[in-house]
Design a protein around this motif. Structure first.
Motif, PDB file in Angstrom:
ATOM      1  N   ILE A 107       1.530  13.458  40.421  1.00 39.27           N
ATOM      2  CA  ILE A 107       1.819  14.463  39.394  1.00 39.27           C
ATOM      3  C   ILE A 107       3.325  14.468  39.199  1.00 39.27           C
ATOM      4  O   ILE A 107       4.083  14.598  40.168  1.00 39.27           O
ATOM      5  CB  ILE A 107       1.345  15.859  39.834  1.00 39.27           C
ATOM      6  CG1 ILE A 107      -0.163  15.868  40.056  1.00 39.27           C
ATOM      7  CG2 ILE A 107       1.762  16.911  38.806  1.00 39.27           C
ATOM      8  CD1 ILE A 107      -0.677  17.132  40.734  1.00 39.27           C
ATOM      9  N   TYR A 149      -3.365  10.830  43.520  1.00 34.44           N
ATOM     10  CA  TYR A 149      -2.782  10.737  42.185  1.00 34.44           C
ATOM     11  C   TYR A 149      -1.374  11.325  42.217  1.00 34.44           C
ATOM     12  O   TYR A 149      -1.090  12.238  42.986  1.00 34.44           O
ATOM     13  CB  TYR A 149      -3.624  11.513  41.161  1.00 34.44           C
ATOM     14  CG  TYR A 149      -5.003  10.952  40.979  1.00 34.44           C
ATOM     15  CD1 TYR A 149      -5.257   9.964  40.040  1.00 34.44           C
ATOM     16  CD2 TYR A 149      -6.070  11.411  41.759  1.00 34.44           C
ATOM     17  CE1 TYR A 149      -6.523   9.444  39.873  1.00 34.44           C
ATOM     18  CE2 TYR A 149      -7.345  10.897  41.599  1.00 34.44           C
ATOM     19  CZ  TYR A 149      -7.570   9.906  40.665  1.00 34.44           C
ATOM     20  OH  TYR A 149      -8.824   9.391  40.498  1.00 34.44           O
ATOM     21  N   LYS A 202      -3.703  19.480  38.639  1.00 33.67           N
ATOM     22  CA  LYS A 202      -4.654  19.496  39.749  1.00 33.67           C
ATOM     23  C   LYS A 202      -6.076  19.762  39.247  1.00 33.67           C
ATOM     24  O   LYS A 202      -7.035  19.174  39.754  1.00 33.67           O
ATOM     25  CB  LYS A 202      -4.241  20.537  40.782  1.00 33.67           C
ATOM     26  CG  LYS A 202      -3.048  20.075  41.609  1.00 33.67           C
ATOM     27  CD  LYS A 202      -2.686  21.086  42.667  1.00 33.67           C
ATOM     28  CE  LYS A 202      -1.542  20.557  43.546  1.00 33.67           C
ATOM     29  NZ  LYS A 202      -1.190  21.521  44.602  1.00 33.67           N
ATOM     30  N   VAL A 246      -0.167  12.784  34.896  1.00 35.83           N
ATOM     31  CA  VAL A 246      -0.936  12.416  36.075  1.00 35.83           C
ATOM     32  C   VAL A 246      -1.096  10.908  36.029  1.00 35.83           C
ATOM     33  O   VAL A 246      -1.521  10.351  35.016  1.00 35.83           O
ATOM     34  CB  VAL A 246      -2.323  13.095  36.085  1.00 35.83           C
ATOM     35  CG1 VAL A 246      -3.134  12.628  37.285  1.00 35.83           C
ATOM     36  CG2 VAL A 246      -2.186  14.612  36.077  1.00 35.83           C
ATOM     37  N   ILE A 277       1.494  22.120  37.343  1.00 39.22           N
ATOM     38  CA  ILE A 277       0.855  21.726  38.597  1.00 39.22           C
ATOM     39  C   ILE A 277      -0.611  22.133  38.574  1.00 39.22           C
ATOM     40  O   ILE A 277      -1.489  21.346  38.927  1.00 39.22           O
ATOM     41  CB  ILE A 277       1.584  22.354  39.799  1.00 39.22           C
ATOM     42  CG1 ILE A 277       2.996  21.762  39.923  1.00 39.22           C
ATOM     43  CG2 ILE A 277       0.797  22.142  41.090  1.00 39.22           C
ATOM     44  CD1 ILE A 277       3.899  22.510  40.895  1.00 39.22           C
ATOM     45  N   GLU A 312       4.800  15.114  42.978  1.00 40.35           N
ATOM     46  CA  GLU A 312       3.994  15.277  44.187  1.00 40.35           C
ATOM     47  C   GLU A 312       2.745  14.427  44.077  1.00 40.35           C
ATOM     48  O   GLU A 312       2.354  14.014  42.987  1.00 40.35           O
ATOM     49  CB  GLU A 312       3.628  16.735  44.445  1.00 40.35           C
ATOM     50  CG  GLU A 312       2.652  17.344  43.467  1.00 40.35           C
ATOM     51  CD  GLU A 312       2.291  18.774  43.837  1.00 40.35           C
ATOM     52  OE1 GLU A 312       1.204  18.967  44.422  1.00 40.35           O
ATOM     53  OE2 GLU A 312       3.090  19.681  43.535  1.00 40.35           O
ATOM     54  N   THR A 313       2.133  14.165  45.228  1.00 37.40           N
ATOM     55  CA  THR A 313       0.886  13.422  45.281  1.00 37.40           C
ATOM     56  C   THR A 313      -0.232  14.386  45.634  1.00 37.40           C
ATOM     57  O   THR A 313      -0.084  15.224  46.522  1.00 37.40           O
ATOM     58  CB  THR A 313       0.972  12.304  46.335  1.00 37.40           C
ATOM     59  OG1 THR A 313       2.062  11.448  45.996  1.00 37.40           O
ATOM     60  CG2 THR A 313      -0.310  11.487  46.384  1.00 37.40           C
ATOM     61  N   TYR A 314      -1.334  14.279  44.893  1.00 43.48           N
ATOM     62  CA  TYR A 314      -2.498  15.136  45.111  1.00 43.48           C
ATOM     63  C   TYR A 314      -3.742  14.274  45.016  1.00 43.48           C
ATOM     64  O   TYR A 314      -3.997  13.652  43.974  1.00 43.48           O
ATOM     65  CB  TYR A 314      -2.512  16.253  44.060  1.00 43.48           C
ATOM     66  CG  TYR A 314      -3.670  17.206  44.156  1.00 43.48           C
ATOM     67  CD1 TYR A 314      -3.738  18.142  45.182  1.00 43.48           C
ATOM     68  CD2 TYR A 314      -4.687  17.195  43.215  1.00 43.48           C
ATOM     69  CE1 TYR A 314      -4.786  19.036  45.266  1.00 43.48           C
ATOM     70  CE2 TYR A 314      -5.744  18.084  43.282  1.00 43.48           C
ATOM     71  CZ  TYR A 314      -5.794  18.999  44.317  1.00 43.48           C
ATOM     72  OH  TYR A 314      -6.836  19.898  44.397  1.00 43.48           O
ATOM     73  N   LYS A 315      -4.487  14.208  46.113  1.00 45.71           N
ATOM     74  CA  LYS A 315      -5.725  13.428  46.178  1.00 45.71           C
ATOM     75  C   LYS A 315      -5.528  11.987  45.708  1.00 45.71           C
ATOM     76  O   LYS A 315      -6.380  11.417  45.030  1.00 45.71           O
ATOM     77  CB  LYS A 315      -6.835  14.105  45.377  1.00 45.71           C
ATOM     78  CG  LYS A 315      -7.262  15.446  45.951  1.00 45.71           C
ATOM     79  CD  LYS A 315      -8.448  16.011  45.207  1.00 45.71           C
ATOM     80  CE  LYS A 315      -8.884  17.320  45.833  1.00 45.71           C
ATOM     81  NZ  LYS A 315     -10.057  17.882  45.143  1.00 45.71           N
ATOM     82  N   ILE A 355      -7.368  16.508  37.943  1.00 45.65           N
ATOM     83  CA  ILE A 355      -7.719  15.593  39.048  1.00 45.65           C
ATOM     84  C   ILE A 355      -9.021  16.037  39.696  1.00 45.65           C
ATOM     85  O   ILE A 355      -9.889  15.209  39.986  1.00 45.65           O
ATOM     86  CB  ILE A 355      -6.562  15.538  40.073  1.00 45.65           C
ATOM     87  CG1 ILE A 355      -5.339  14.857  39.433  1.00 45.65           C
ATOM     88  CG2 ILE A 355      -7.001  14.791  41.333  1.00 45.65           C
ATOM     89  CD1 ILE A 355      -4.053  15.008  40.225  1.00 45.65           C
ATOM     90  N   ASP A 356      -9.191  17.336  39.894  1.00 41.42           N
ATOM     91  CA  ASP A 356     -10.424  17.847  40.497  1.00 41.42           C
ATOM     92  C   ASP A 356     -11.650  17.569  39.632  1.00 41.42           C
ATOM     93  O   ASP A 356     -12.767  17.453  40.140  1.00 41.42           O
ATOM     94  CB  ASP A 356     -10.311  19.352  40.767  1.00 41.42           C
ATOM     95  CG  ASP A 356      -9.343  19.686  41.890  1.00 41.42           C
ATOM     96  OD1 ASP A 356      -9.059  18.780  42.733  1.00 41.42           O
ATOM     97  OD2 ASP A 356      -8.868  20.825  41.952  1.00 41.42           O
TER      98      ASP A 356
END
Length: 66
Positions: free
Chosen positions: A20, A18, A60, A37, A56, A13-16, A63-64
């Motif tokens: 994952i 990036y 995340k 990541v 996950i 999946e893509t988060y912000k 990334i945060d």
């Protein structure tokens, strides 16, 4: 021989901005899942977890923190 009790899983999946990626740990004796990541072509974080949901969450959280 150790029996693999973790279901075969591939999650991406893509988060912000990036990516994952989560897959089964290649070490059958240790088990669990490996997460990475990536920022484009560069892997910037990786780790081992017992569940996909943990992977996950940890990805995340990393990334945060950037």
């Amino acid at each position: 021989m150790a029996e693999d009790t973790y279901p075969e899983t591939i999650h991406e999946e893509t988060y912000k901005g990036y990516t994952i990626f989560i897959e089964n740990n290649a070490d059958r004796y240790r088990g669990g899942y490996e997460y990475t990541v990536s920022d484009g072509d560069d892997e910037i974080e990786s780790g081992l977890v017992f569940t996909v949901e943990d992977g996950i969450g940890e990805a995340k959280a990393f990334i945060d923190s950037l």
